[in-house]
Design a protein around this motif. Structure first.
Motif, PDB file in Angstrom:
ATOM      1  N   ARG A 359      -4.683  80.010 -37.930  1.00 16.34           N
ATOM      2  CA  ARG A 359      -4.959  79.757 -39.345  1.00 16.34           C
ATOM      3  C   ARG A 359      -6.362  79.175 -39.492  1.00 16.34           C
ATOM      4  NH1 ARG A 359      -1.299  76.391 -40.089  1.00 16.34           N
ATOM      5  NH2 ARG A 359       0.345  77.814 -40.796  1.00 16.34           N
ATOM      6  N   PHE A 360      -7.157  79.789 -40.371  1.00 10.77           N
ATOM      7  CA  PHE A 360      -8.506  79.326 -40.666  1.00 10.77           C
ATOM      8  C   PHE A 360      -8.536  78.750 -42.078  1.00 10.77           C
ATOM      9  CE2 PHE A 360      -8.879  82.804 -37.658  1.00 10.77           C
ATOM     10  CZ  PHE A 360      -9.822  82.348 -36.736  1.00 10.77           C
ATOM     11  N   GLY A 361      -8.922  77.492 -42.213  1.00  6.51           N
ATOM     12  CA  GLY A 361      -9.159  76.886 -43.519  1.00  6.51           C
ATOM     13  C   GLY A 361     -10.659  76.689 -43.690  1.00  6.51           C
ATOM     14  N   PHE A 362     -11.272  77.442 -44.600  1.00  2.00           N
ATOM     15  CA  PHE A 362     -12.732  77.502 -44.669  1.00  2.00           C
ATOM     16  C   PHE A 362     -13.361  76.319 -45.399  1.00  2.00           C
ATOM     17  CE2 PHE A 362     -11.287  81.851 -43.996  1.00  2.00           C
ATOM     18  CZ  PHE A 362     -12.081  82.234 -42.930  1.00  2.00           C
ATOM     19  N   ASN A 363     -12.545  75.482 -46.026  1.00  3.27           N
ATOM     20  CA  ASN A 363     -13.043  74.266 -46.682  1.00  3.27           C
ATOM     21  C   ASN A 363     -14.145  74.550 -47.691  1.00  3.27           C
ATOM     22  OD1 ASN A 363     -11.337  72.389 -45.347  1.00  3.27           O
ATOM     23  ND2 ASN A 363     -12.644  72.484 -43.526  1.00  3.27           N
ATOM     24  N   ASP A 364     -14.039  75.676 -48.397  1.00  2.00           N
ATOM     25  CA  ASP A 364     -15.007  75.983 -49.446  1.00  2.00           C
ATOM     26  C   ASP A 364     -14.394  75.648 -50.804  1.00  2.00           C
ATOM     27  OD1 ASP A 364     -13.124  77.938 -49.650  1.00  2.00           O
ATOM     28  OD2 ASP A 364     -14.463  79.628 -49.308  1.00  2.00           O
ATOM     29  N   VAL A 365     -15.210  75.743 -51.849  1.00  4.06           N
ATOM     30  CA  VAL A 365     -14.737  75.369 -53.188  1.00  4.06           C
ATOM     31  C   VAL A 365     -13.655  76.316 -53.683  1.00  4.06           C
ATOM     32  CG1 VAL A 365     -16.885  74.229 -53.825  1.00  4.06           C
ATOM     33  CG2 VAL A 365     -16.626  76.689 -54.236  1.00  4.06           C
ATOM     34  N   SER A 366     -13.558  77.488 -53.080  1.00  5.14           N
ATOM     35  CA  SER A 366     -12.551  78.473 -53.500  1.00  5.14           C
ATOM     36  C   SER A 366     -11.238  78.331 -52.747  1.00  5.14           C
ATOM     37  CB  SER A 366     -13.094  79.900 -53.303  1.00  5.14           C
ATOM     38  OG  SER A 366     -14.252  80.115 -54.082  1.00  5.14           O
ATOM     39  N   GLY A 367     -11.175  77.381 -51.796  1.00  2.00           N
ATOM     40  CA  GLY A 367      -9.947  77.181 -51.047  1.00  2.00           C
ATOM     41  C   GLY A 367      -9.550  78.384 -50.199  1.00  2.00           C
ATOM     42  N   SER A 368     -10.507  79.079 -49.636  1.00  2.00           N
ATOM     43  CA  SER A 368     -10.236  80.292 -48.863  1.00  2.00           C
ATOM     44  C   SER A 368      -9.463  79.960 -47.593  1.00  2.00           C
ATOM     45  CB  SER A 368     -11.545  80.993 -48.494  1.00  2.00           C
ATOM     46  OG  SER A 368     -12.284  81.312 -49.654  1.00  2.00           O
ATOM     47  N   GLU A 369      -8.480  80.815 -47.272  1.00  2.00           N
ATOM     48  CA  GLU A 369      -7.659  80.615 -46.076  1.00  2.00           C
ATOM     49  C   GLU A 369      -7.278  81.963 -45.488  1.00  2.00           C
ATOM     50  OE1 GLU A 369      -4.739  77.266 -45.702  1.00  2.00           O
ATOM     51  OE2 GLU A 369      -3.306  78.925 -45.650  1.00  2.00           O
TER      52      GLU A 369
END
Length: 432
Positions: A359-369
């Motif tokens: 699982r990758f949590g990209f920690n961007d403002v869009s909450g991309s995962e």
């Protein structure tokens, strides 16, 4: 899980989406209980929800007449919440799915319709939920062995993560000693299955009616359950027991109302003891779910008491690849029945299977995962893979992409009959 259901040509789409009498009854009871709350100084009121547009495409043609490569539709989930000056509240969450291909996937449900009250007992606190609700038990990723309160809404997704609402009286008492929960569960709900035109079904469709249950039970049978949970430092522990009608059907060949071959759903009277535990040590999460179940019929039609477990770990990397959080998960699923085990997650029986997930949590403002998972049968040549990506487009819109791939299905697997049913799914959600 087992096989799957037929498209009921004799039942209109409108009939399919109407809630059953027990759901209407519980909705009326819940609203009746909530009316005094609404009249007693409502302090907060909220109406929200989401609308999801969805399309699925299977690259391969179906094996059975009526199956199409593409399907589309939408789901609507309104949410009503209000509470009074004492903090007591009422939650209402109906759900509607419209599918233009599979009439069995077109359905309506009450996910939640419950009244919540709470108070103190000495140094402890108590909470009571009355109505229809959803409850989750468990800590693992590849399957949730101990999770048994709610029925699976299998037409929503073959991952078996979506649930139907369950009528219940749910009492909780918690304090420094832990949390104790008691459940009284009237109205057993049968599992939903795809229709004759749906994908991930068997050669014979599952007849949605009639439903066969153990001689001592019917749909009004009252099931009972209890759970104790507590945190002992880094260890989170849960112990549970369930006594009542199984949520997992055994499927038997039959002739339906018009004389066509179909599969009959049968639900046994079972008793299940469950254990779930998670140990946190630094970046490591060690996980275990285990059950012992009695009274259930196995794949060869004999009642067999058995034990099953899923165990593994999750390791979390913080801020790698330029700020991305990365989780690695590995779990082993084992069922003492071996080849006699019933399928638990389409299309695998999970009787001796290894699951690996990233699982990758990209920690961007869009909450991309991004999540990538593979389940491999250690005894048969069967592999299942899934990839899911989601992110917010705006404050009110989000998008999700999913691939569900049957990489290889052994001819001895029940779901070899659904071997062409891999699919891509695109969902666009509006938060209302």
């Amino acid at each position: 899980m087992q096989s799957q259901p037929p498209d009921s040509g004799c039942r209109s789409t409108m009939f399919n989406i109407l809630p059953g009498p027990r759901i209407l009854l519980m909705l009326l009871v819940s609203i009746g209980v909530a009316c005094p709350l609404a009249q007693a100084q409502v302090e907060f009121f909220d109406l929200a929800g989401d609308l999801t547009l969805e399309t699925r495409h299977s690259p391969e043609s179906g094996l059975y007449p009526g199956q199409t490569s593409s399907a589309s539709g939408f789901s609507l989930t309104p949410r009503l919440y209000f509470e009074n000056a004492q903090g007591w509240s009422f939650n209402l969450t109906p759900f509607l799915r419209i599918d233009h291909v599979d009439s069995e996937r077109t359905h309506m449900d009450l996910r939640q319709a419950y009244f919540l009250m709470f108070g103190d007992i000495g140094d402890d606190q108590w909470e009571l939920r009355l109505g229809i609700d959803q409850v989750f038990w468990g800590v693992t990723e590849s399957q949730h062995l101990v999770d048994i309160i709610n029925q699976v809404d299998l037409v929503e997704n073959p991952s078996a993560e979506q649930k139907l609402g369950q009528t219940m009286v749910h009492f909780t008492r918690f304090g420094n000693w832990g949390t104790a929960e008691l459940f009284v569960l009237p109205f057993h709900r049968p599992r939903t299955f795809p229709g004759a035109g749906g994908r991930l079904r068997l050669a014979l469709p599952v007849d949605p009616d009639p439903i066969s249950r153990a001689a001592s039970n019917d749909e009004r049978h009252i099931d009972l359950a209890a759970r104790y949970s507590h945190s002992f430092g880094p260890l989170d522990l849960g112990l549970s027991v369930f006594d009542g009608t199984s949520r997992e059907p055994v499927l038997f060949p039959e002739l339906d109302a018009i004389g066509s071959p179909a599969l009959l759903q049968h639900y046994d009277d079972i008793r299940q003891y469950g254990l779930d535990a998670q140990l946190t040590t630094g970046a490591w999460l060690l996980k275990l779910e285990a059950i012992h179940r009695s009274g259930e019929t196995n794949l060869v039609g004999e009642q067999e008491d058995y034990a099953a477990a899923v165990m593994g770990f999750e390791y979390q990397f913080q801020s790698v690849f330029g700020g991305t959080d990365l989780s690695l998960v590995s779990e082993w699923n084992i069922d003492a029945r071996g080849d006699r085990a019933l399928p638990r997650r389409n299309p695998l029986t999970l009787q001796n299977d290894l699951a690996v997930l990233t699982r990758f949590g990209f920690n961007d403002v869009s909450g991309s995962e991004l999540t990538i998972g593979v389940i491999r049968d250690m005894e048969r040549d069967s592999q299942l893979a899934a990839v899911e990506f989601s992110r917010r487009l705006t404050d009110r819109w989000s998008i999700s992409l999913e691939w569900y791939g049957l990489l290889e299905i052994d001819p001895d697997e029940i779901f070899y009959q659904a071997r062409r049913d891999s699919f891509f799914e695109l969902s666009l959600s509006l938060f209302l």
